[in-house]
Design a protein around this motif. Structure first.
Motif, PDB file in Angstrom:
ATOM      1  N   ALA A 118       0.926  -1.043   0.189  1.00 28.16           N
ATOM      2  CA  ALA A 118      -0.158   0.182   0.014  1.00 28.16           C
ATOM      3  C   ALA A 118       0.949   1.459  -0.144  1.00 28.16           C
ATOM      4  CB  ALA A 118      -1.041   0.192   1.399  1.00 28.16           C
ATOM      5  N   TYR A 119       2.038   1.228   0.686  1.00 24.31           N
ATOM      6  CA  TYR A 119       2.640   2.584   0.869  1.00 24.31           C
ATOM      7  C   TYR A 119       3.701   2.006  -0.519  1.00 24.31           C
ATOM      8  CZ  TYR A 119       1.890   2.424   5.932  1.00 24.31           C
ATOM      9  OH  TYR A 119       1.445   2.137   7.265  1.00 24.31           O
ATOM     10  N   GLU A 120       3.985   1.218  -1.305  1.00 21.87           N
ATOM     11  CA  GLU A 120       4.450   1.646  -2.016  1.00 21.87           C
ATOM     12  C   GLU A 120       3.638   2.173  -3.075  1.00 21.87           C
ATOM     13  OE1 GLU A 120       5.946  -1.628  -5.286  1.00 21.87           O
ATOM     14  OE2 GLU A 120       6.266  -1.913  -3.239  1.00 21.87           O
ATOM     15  N   THR A 121       2.305   2.082  -3.239  1.00 16.85           N
ATOM     16  CA  THR A 121       1.697   1.963  -4.616  1.00 16.85           C
ATOM     17  C   THR A 121       1.291   3.199  -4.031  1.00 16.85           C
ATOM     18  OG1 THR A 121       0.901  -0.607  -4.417  1.00 16.85           O
ATOM     19  CG2 THR A 121      -0.930   1.694  -5.889  1.00 16.85           C
ATOM     20  N   CYS A 122       1.214   3.987  -3.204  1.00 17.30           N
ATOM     21  CA  CYS A 122       0.726   5.465  -3.164  1.00 17.30           C
ATOM     22  C   CYS A 122       2.058   6.281  -3.033  1.00 17.30           C
ATOM     23  CB  CYS A 122       0.035   5.770  -1.678  1.00 17.30           C
ATOM     24  SG  CYS A 122      -1.534   4.670  -1.428  1.00 17.30           S
ATOM     25  N   PHE A 123       2.963   5.586  -2.688  1.00 14.34           N
ATOM     26  CA  PHE A 123       4.695   6.439  -2.979  1.00 14.34           C
ATOM     27  C   PHE A 123       5.012   6.809  -4.534  1.00 14.34           C
ATOM     28  CE2 PHE A 123       9.509   6.504  -3.084  1.00 14.34           C
ATOM     29  CZ  PHE A 123       8.934   8.026  -2.548  1.00 14.34           C
ATOM     30  N   ALA A 124       4.365   5.395  -5.028  1.00 14.10           N
ATOM     31  CA  ALA A 124       4.854   5.443  -6.482  1.00 14.10           C
ATOM     32  C   ALA A 124       3.861   6.292  -6.999  1.00 14.10           C
ATOM     33  CB  ALA A 124       4.361   4.368  -7.311  1.00 14.10           C
ATOM     34  N   LEU A 125       2.766   6.481  -6.855  1.00 13.35           N
ATOM     35  CA  LEU A 125       1.841   7.618  -7.456  1.00 13.35           C
ATOM     36  C   LEU A 125       1.956   9.114  -7.084  1.00 13.35           C
ATOM     37  CD1 LEU A 125      -0.326   8.904  -8.837  1.00 13.35           C
ATOM     38  CD2 LEU A 125      -2.043   7.975  -6.702  1.00 13.35           C
ATOM     39  N   GLU A 126       2.786   8.900  -6.352  1.00 15.33           N
ATOM     40  CA  GLU A 126       2.900  10.689  -5.342  1.00 15.33           C
ATOM     41  C   GLU A 126       4.397  11.122  -6.273  1.00 15.33           C
ATOM     42  OE1 GLU A 126       2.392  13.718  -3.571  1.00 15.33           O
ATOM     43  OE2 GLU A 126       1.048  12.928  -3.287  1.00 15.33           O
ATOM     44  N   LEU A 127       5.201  10.493  -6.621  1.00 15.12           N
ATOM     45  CA  LEU A 127       6.466  10.544  -7.273  1.00 15.12           C
ATOM     46  C   LEU A 127       5.691  10.759  -8.777  1.00 15.12           C
ATOM     47  CD1 LEU A 127       8.573   7.905  -5.869  1.00 15.12           C
ATOM     48  CD2 LEU A 127       8.918  10.359  -5.405  1.00 15.12           C
ATOM     49  N   THR A 128       5.046   9.993  -9.277  1.00 17.60           N
ATOM     50  CA  THR A 128       4.652  10.472 -10.933  1.00 17.60           C
ATOM     51  C   THR A 128       4.313  12.398 -10.999  1.00 17.60           C
ATOM     52  OG1 THR A 128       4.509   8.197 -11.413  1.00 17.60           O
ATOM     53  CG2 THR A 128       2.768   9.408 -12.889  1.00 17.60           C
ATOM     54  N   LYS A 129       3.021  12.198  -9.723  1.00 16.21           N
ATOM     55  CA  LYS A 129       2.069  13.399  -9.398  1.00 16.21           C
ATOM     56  C   LYS A 129       3.751  14.424  -9.605  1.00 16.21           C
ATOM     57  CE  LYS A 129      -0.659  13.719  -6.589  1.00 16.21           C
ATOM     58  NZ  LYS A 129      -1.602  13.036  -5.270  1.00 16.21           N
ATOM     59  N   ASN A 130       4.644  14.225  -9.079  1.00 15.85           N
ATOM     60  CA  ASN A 130       5.254  14.923  -8.515  1.00 15.85           C
ATOM     61  C   ASN A 130       6.715  15.922  -9.629  1.00 15.85           C
ATOM     62  OD1 ASN A 130       5.052  16.909  -6.521  1.00 15.85           O
ATOM     63  ND2 ASN A 130       4.541  15.301  -5.455  1.00 15.85           N
ATOM     64  N   GLY A 131       6.421  14.842 -10.882  1.00 16.99           N
ATOM     65  CA  GLY A 131       7.670  14.736 -12.349  1.00 16.99           C
ATOM     66  C   GLY A 131       7.928  13.641 -12.035  1.00 16.99           C
ATOM     67  N   PHE A 132       8.129  12.590 -11.153  1.00 19.86           N
ATOM     68  CA  PHE A 132       8.805  11.404 -11.634  1.00 19.86           C
ATOM     69  C   PHE A 132       8.782  10.337 -12.626  1.00 19.86           C
ATOM     70  CE2 PHE A 132      10.383  13.718  -7.941  1.00 19.86           C
ATOM     71  CZ  PHE A 132      11.303  14.159  -8.054  1.00 19.86           C
ATOM     72  N   SER A 133       9.689   9.683 -13.047  1.00 18.68           N
ATOM     73  CA  SER A 133       9.215   8.240 -13.641  1.00 18.68           C
ATOM     74  C   SER A 133       9.256   7.472 -12.786  1.00 18.68           C
ATOM     75  CB  SER A 133       9.684   7.856 -15.378  1.00 18.68           C
ATOM     76  OG  SER A 133      11.620   8.564 -15.016  1.00 18.68           O
ATOM     77  N   VAL A 134       8.825   6.460 -12.236  1.00 14.57           N
ATOM     78  CA  VAL A 134       8.279   5.472 -11.669  1.00 14.57           C
ATOM     79  C   VAL A 134       8.649   3.680 -12.224  1.00 14.57           C
ATOM     80  CG1 VAL A 134       7.099   4.436  -9.247  1.00 14.57           C
ATOM     81  CG2 VAL A 134       8.027   6.701 -10.052  1.00 14.57           C
ATOM     82  N   ALA A 135       9.717   3.037 -11.945  1.00 15.02           N
ATOM     83  CA  ALA A 135       9.242   1.854 -12.298  1.00 15.02           C
ATOM     84  C   ALA A 135       9.169   0.958 -10.763  1.00 15.02           C
ATOM     85  CB  ALA A 135      10.605   1.450 -13.261  1.00 15.02           C
TER      86      ALA A 135
END
Length: 100
Positions: free
Chosen positions: A40-57
């Motif tokens: 749950a934390y990983e999924t939300c952290f990935a979403l937050e990073l994406t919303k802030n201009g980061f590409s995430v894998a």
């Protein structure tokens, strides 16, 4: 009063990169609090990073050699990079540069 200078995305320094990533992490922790599964934390952290201009894998395979045997079950939970104007996150060893 300090003189604030707005820098271009290509001038982002490691400390600013770290500040931005940590800001995303802190927001997720404050929002979700404690008691959820790591996913749950990983999924939300990935979403937050994406919303802030980061590409995430997520769950990137990391082949390792253990005692002479290749182990394919190791994963890096989350990898990210800045996608603004061709920048990416600092690479191991401290260098950063344009995306290929």
């Amino acid at each position: 009063m300090a003189n604030c200078v707005r820098r271009q995305p290509s001038e982002i320094r490691d400390d600013e990169f770290t500040r931005r990533v940590r800001g995303c992490e802190i927001k997720v922790r404050k929002t979700l609090r404690v008691g959820l599964l790591e996913n749950a934390y990983e999924t939300c952290f990935a979403l937050e990073l994406t919303k802030n201009g980061f590409s995430v894998a997520r769950q990137v395979p990391l082949p390792i050699d253990y005692d002479g045997e290749k182990v394919d079950l190791a994963y890096v939970p989350l990898m990210s990079g800045v996608k603004t104007h061709g920048m990416e996150s600092p690479r191991p060893g401290g260098s950063s540069g344009p995306s290929p």
